[in-house]
Design a protein around this motif. Structure first.
Motif, PDB file in Angstrom:
ATOM      1  N   PHE A  10       4.584 -16.909  22.701  1.00 59.11           N
ATOM      2  CA  PHE A  10       5.669 -16.390  21.873  1.00 59.11           C
ATOM      3  C   PHE A  10       6.975 -16.208  22.638  1.00 59.11           C
ATOM      4  O   PHE A  10       8.041 -16.102  22.047  1.00 59.11           O
ATOM      5  CB  PHE A  10       5.261 -15.039  21.257  1.00 59.11           C
ATOM      6  CG  PHE A  10       3.943 -15.081  20.543  1.00 59.11           C
ATOM      7  CD1 PHE A  10       3.858 -15.589  19.257  1.00 59.11           C
ATOM      8  CD2 PHE A  10       2.786 -14.629  21.164  1.00 59.11           C
ATOM      9  CE1 PHE A  10       2.644 -15.629  18.592  1.00 59.11           C
ATOM     10  CE2 PHE A  10       1.569 -14.674  20.503  1.00 59.11           C
ATOM     11  CZ  PHE A  10       1.493 -15.176  19.229  1.00 59.11           C
ATOM     12  N   PHE A  11       6.877 -16.146  23.989  1.00 59.06           N
ATOM     13  CA  PHE A  11       8.065 -15.890  24.803  1.00 59.06           C
ATOM     14  C   PHE A  11       8.355 -17.042  25.754  1.00 59.06           C
ATOM     15  O   PHE A  11       8.939 -16.853  26.812  1.00 59.06           O
ATOM     16  CB  PHE A  11       7.885 -14.599  25.628  1.00 59.06           C
ATOM     17  CG  PHE A  11       7.808 -13.357  24.794  1.00 59.06           C
ATOM     18  CD1 PHE A  11       8.950 -12.674  24.437  1.00 59.06           C
ATOM     19  CD2 PHE A  11       6.573 -12.876  24.356  1.00 59.06           C
ATOM     20  CE1 PHE A  11       8.877 -11.520  23.664  1.00 59.06           C
ATOM     21  CE2 PHE A  11       6.493 -11.725  23.594  1.00 59.06           C
ATOM     22  CZ  PHE A  11       7.649 -11.049  23.243  1.00 59.06           C
ATOM     23  N   ARG A  12       7.952 -18.253  25.378  1.00 60.52           N
ATOM     24  CA  ARG A  12       8.099 -19.396  26.285  1.00 60.52           C
ATOM     25  C   ARG A  12       9.551 -19.722  26.596  1.00 60.52           C
ATOM     26  O   ARG A  12       9.837 -20.357  27.599  1.00 60.52           O
ATOM     27  CB  ARG A  12       7.392 -20.616  25.705  1.00 60.52           C
ATOM     28  CG  ARG A  12       8.013 -21.145  24.421  1.00 60.52           C
ATOM     29  CD  ARG A  12       7.193 -22.288  23.833  1.00 60.52           C
ATOM     30  NE  ARG A  12       5.957 -21.809  23.239  1.00 60.52           N
ATOM     31  CZ  ARG A  12       5.042 -22.604  22.687  1.00 60.52           C
ATOM     32  NH1 ARG A  12       5.227 -23.912  22.677  1.00 60.52           N
ATOM     33  NH2 ARG A  12       3.954 -22.095  22.150  1.00 60.52           N
ATOM     34  N   GLY A  13      10.469 -19.265  25.742  1.00 65.64           N
ATOM     35  CA  GLY A  13      11.884 -19.535  25.996  1.00 65.64           C
ATOM     36  C   GLY A  13      12.579 -18.406  26.738  1.00 65.64           C
ATOM     37  O   GLY A  13      13.781 -18.460  26.963  1.00 65.64           O
ATOM     38  N   THR A  14      11.823 -17.392  27.159  1.00 63.26           N
ATOM     39  CA  THR A  14      12.409 -16.230  27.823  1.00 63.26           C
ATOM     40  C   THR A  14      12.856 -16.584  29.235  1.00 63.26           C
ATOM     41  O   THR A  14      12.142 -17.268  29.960  1.00 63.26           O
ATOM     42  CB  THR A  14      11.379 -15.080  27.884  1.00 63.26           C
ATOM     43  OG1 THR A  14      10.959 -14.783  26.559  1.00 63.26           O
ATOM     44  CG2 THR A  14      11.989 -13.842  28.506  1.00 63.26           C
ATOM     45  N   ALA A  15      14.025 -16.111  29.646  1.00 66.01           N
ATOM     46  CA  ALA A  15      14.490 -16.325  31.017  1.00 66.01           C
ATOM     47  C   ALA A  15      13.680 -15.468  31.980  1.00 66.01           C
ATOM     48  O   ALA A  15      13.316 -14.328  31.674  1.00 66.01           O
ATOM     49  CB  ALA A  15      15.971 -15.967  31.128  1.00 66.01           C
ATOM     50  N   LEU A  16      13.414 -16.027  33.163  1.00 63.71           N
ATOM     51  CA  LEU A  16      12.616 -15.297  34.151  1.00 63.71           C
ATOM     52  C   LEU A  16      13.292 -13.992  34.545  1.00 63.71           C
ATOM     53  O   LEU A  16      12.625 -12.995  34.812  1.00 63.71           O
ATOM     54  CB  LEU A  16      12.393 -16.169  35.389  1.00 63.71           C
ATOM     55  CG  LEU A  16      11.549 -17.423  35.186  1.00 63.71           C
ATOM     56  CD1 LEU A  16      11.434 -18.184  36.503  1.00 63.71           C
ATOM     57  CD2 LEU A  16      10.181 -17.071  34.653  1.00 63.71           C
ATOM     58  N   SER A  17      14.617 -13.986  34.610  1.00 64.03           N
ATOM     59  CA  SER A  17      15.326 -12.787  35.040  1.00 64.03           C
ATOM     60  C   SER A  17      15.127 -11.625  34.075  1.00 64.03           C
ATOM     61  O   SER A  17      15.283 -10.466  34.453  1.00 64.03           O
ATOM     62  CB  SER A  17      16.822 -13.077  35.200  1.00 64.03           C
ATOM     63  OG  SER A  17      17.376 -13.505  33.977  1.00 64.03           O
ATOM     64  N   SER A  18      14.790 -11.903  32.805  1.00 64.77           N
ATOM     65  CA  SER A  18      14.606 -10.842  31.824  1.00 64.77           C
ATOM     66  C   SER A  18      13.272 -10.130  32.003  1.00 64.77           C
ATOM     67  O   SER A  18      12.997  -9.151  31.323  1.00 64.77           O
ATOM     68  CB  SER A  18      14.707 -11.409  30.408  1.00 64.77           C
ATOM     69  OG  SER A  18      13.615 -12.277  30.140  1.00 64.77           O
ATOM     70  N   LEU A  19      12.433 -10.611  32.903  1.00 64.89           N
ATOM     71  CA  LEU A  19      11.132 -10.002  33.135  1.00 64.89           C
ATOM     72  C   LEU A  19      11.166  -8.967  34.259  1.00 64.89           C
ATOM     73  O   LEU A  19      10.135  -8.403  34.616  1.00 64.89           O
ATOM     74  CB  LEU A  19      10.104 -11.086  33.468  1.00 64.89           C
ATOM     75  CG  LEU A  19       9.876 -12.131  32.373  1.00 64.89           C
ATOM     76  CD1 LEU A  19       8.917 -13.206  32.862  1.00 64.89           C
ATOM     77  CD2 LEU A  19       9.362 -11.495  31.106  1.00 64.89           C
ATOM     78  N   ASN A  20      12.338  -8.699  34.818  1.00 60.84           N
ATOM     79  CA  ASN A  20      12.431  -7.761  35.926  1.00 60.84           C
ATOM     80  C   ASN A  20      11.974  -6.359  35.546  1.00 60.84           C
ATOM     81  O   ASN A  20      11.391  -5.644  36.360  1.00 60.84           O
ATOM     82  CB  ASN A  20      13.876  -7.698  36.445  1.00 60.84           C
ATOM     83  CG  ASN A  20      14.288  -8.977  37.142  1.00 60.84           C
ATOM     84  OD1 ASN A  20      13.576  -9.970  37.087  1.00 60.84           O
ATOM     85  ND2 ASN A  20      15.431  -8.957  37.783  1.00 60.84           N
ATOM     86  N   VAL A  21      12.250  -5.953  34.307  1.00 65.72           N
ATOM     87  CA  VAL A  21      11.840  -4.622  33.866  1.00 65.72           C
ATOM     88  C   VAL A  21      10.316  -4.507  33.878  1.00 65.72           C
ATOM     89  O   VAL A  21       9.765  -3.465  34.254  1.00 65.72           O
ATOM     90  CB  VAL A  21      12.402  -4.324  32.465  1.00 65.72           C
ATOM     91  CG1 VAL A  21      11.880  -2.982  31.951  1.00 65.72           C
ATOM     92  CG2 VAL A  21      13.925  -4.312  32.490  1.00 65.72           C
TER      93      VAL A  21
END
Length: 236
Positions: A16-27
């Motif tokens: 569902f999140f395959r288009g998410t940028a890696l940087s947005s996973l820092n949290v």
């Protein structure tokens, strides 16, 4: 089982999140770091001091810190944003390097759950619950880079599941070792705490802050700390 389920669930989120940028996973990473840092003390280091005193605990912490530092220093592995580390001249593909990095990261988590359980069922359950909850976003952190680098959806999900299975395996190994060598329990508990501390400080936090977004990342850390404190004080 909780460790495997948490990571597997997070890995499936890549659908569902395959288009998410890696940087947005820092949290998510900082949340995991908050859980791990707090669990290092509440479930491992402080109970070790209570059971065996400072010297035995300190010995365990230094050993855990040293062993993980040696492993992390020697074995080639790759972080999604911070690049490659490790000095051994082993030629591996990029996806393999990331998988090795995941293994290095998950080993002390599994060991810590098993060791905490050997000391106290309550502490072990609280640690397992907290780590399994932080494994959900962590599973996405594991699988998303694999998919983004062209590994394919099946490979991304398989490596995510493998990372959870590794945690579960080392949890059993940690529990079994402490039951066999119960006399060295304070050192063993300290070892688990030291290993988790090293990974948190050296691997998790630098990666979490590598792409900016300092405020949101810090709030994620605070949430992880509070979750672990809450679970540690709940009566099961």
């Amino acid at each position: 089982m909780l460790l495997v389920v948490g990571t597997a669930l997070g890995s499936f989120m890549v659908l569902f999140f395959r288009g998410t940028a890696l940087s947005s996973l820092n949290v998510s990473l900082s949340f995991a770091g908050g859980v791990m840092l707090t669990a290092s003390f509440t479930s491992l280091i402080l109970p070790a001091v209570e059971k065996g005193g400072f010297l035995k605990t300190a010995l365990g912490v230094v050993l855990g810190f040293g062993v993980m530092a040696l492993v992390e220093r020697l074995f080639p592995h790759e972080h999604p944003t911070m690049g490659q580390e490790g000095i051994l001249p082993l030629k591996m593909k990029k996806l393999t390097l990331i998988a090795v990095g995941i293994i290095i990261h998950n080993v002390p988590e599994g060991l810590s759950v098993g060791i905490a359980t050997a000391y106290s069922g309550k502490d072990g359950l609280a640690t397992a619950l907290a780590i399994s909850l932080q494994d959900v976003p962590e599973g996405l952190v594991v699988s998303l880079p694999i998919y983004a680098l062209g590994g394919g959806m099946i490979t991304a999900l398989a490596i995510g599941f493998l990372s959870g299975a590794i945690e579960g395996l080392f949890s059993l190994l940690g529990f079994g070792f402490m039951k066999v060598f119960e006399g060295s329990l304070p050192v063993g508990i300290g070892f688990g705490g030291g290993a988790m501390l090293y990974i948190t400080v050296k691997e998790v936090f630098p990666e979490a802050y590598s792409e900016g977004k300092a405020f949101a990342t810090t709030i994620g850390f605070l949430a992880g700390v509070l979750l672990m404190l809450f679970l540690d004080t709940v009566s099961f």
